[in-house]
Design a protein around this motif. Sequence first.
Motif, PDB file in Angstrom:
ATOM      1  N   MET A   1       1.665   2.587  -3.477  1.00  0.00           N
ATOM      2  CA  MET A   1       0.582   2.985  -4.370  1.00  0.00           C
ATOM      3  C   MET A   1       0.562   4.504  -4.513  1.00  0.00           C
ATOM      4  O   MET A   1       0.921   5.226  -3.574  1.00  0.00           O
ATOM      5  CB  MET A   1      -0.771   2.528  -3.811  1.00  0.00           C
TER       6      MET A   1
ATOM      7  N   PRO B   1       0.802  -1.230   0.000  1.00  0.00           N
ATOM      8  CA  PRO B   1       0.000   0.000   0.000  1.00  0.00           C
ATOM      9  C   PRO B   1       0.833   1.278   0.000  1.00  0.00           C
ATOM     10  O   PRO B   1       0.470   2.256  -0.654  1.00  0.00           O
ATOM     11  CB  PRO B   1      -0.827  -0.126   1.287  1.00  0.00           C
TER      12      PRO B   1
ATOM     13  N   PHE C   1      -5.194   4.120   3.582  1.00  0.00           N
ATOM     14  CA  PHE C   1      -6.133   4.683   2.615  1.00  0.00           C
ATOM     15  C   PHE C   1      -7.471   4.894   3.328  1.00  0.00           C
ATOM     16  O   PHE C   1      -7.961   3.981   3.994  1.00  0.00           O
ATOM     17  CB  PHE C   1      -6.363   3.715   1.454  1.00  0.00           C
TER      18      PHE C   1
ATOM     19  N   CYS D   1      -5.085  -2.071   1.742  1.00  0.00           N
ATOM     20  CA  CYS D   1      -4.807  -0.647   1.548  1.00  0.00           C
ATOM     21  C   CYS D   1      -5.532   0.198   2.590  1.00  0.00           C
ATOM     22  O   CYS D   1      -4.985   1.191   3.085  1.00  0.00           O
ATOM     23  CB  CYS D   1      -5.186  -0.218   0.136  1.00  0.00           C
TER      24      CYS D   1
END
Length: 127
Positions: free
Chosen positions: A60, A57, A90, A85
Motif C-alpha cells: 500500500m 499492507p 499502519f 493494515c
Amino acid sequence: MDTEAFETGVLEHWTPKETKKALERGEIVLIDVRTPQEFALERIDGALLSPMHSLRPAHMPGQTDKRIVFHCGSGVRSGKVAEKCLAGGFGRVAHMKGGFAAWKDAGLEYTGTDMATGAPKVMRKSD
C-alpha cells in the motif's frame, strides 16, 4: 467519523458522505477491496481496486500526501483489511462504514451497469 483504538493503532470509521467530500477534495485514496467482478458491475468513481484476497499492507502507498480509506460492499471486508493494515504497521487507517450499500443508501452517485445495454451508467439508488 468514529474511531476505534487497537493495540496496533487507530481505525477510523468514515461515513459515505465524509468519504465523498474527502474524495472530491483530493484528500484520500479510496481503495475498493471487493472482487473484480463486483467492481466491474458497479463502483464508486475514482476508487482504485485492490481485492481483499490479494491485498498486502506492505504494498500500500504511504499516507503522507493522501489518507487511505478502504471500502467494500457492506463494511465487513474493508474493516478486516483495515485491521490487517494496522497489524502490518499502519498507525492509523480508515474504512467506510456500511460500505457500498451505505453509499447507495445515502443517494450518492456511482457507476453501475445499464442492464439493457451492458454499458456503464452513472446511477443513484433511485435509478
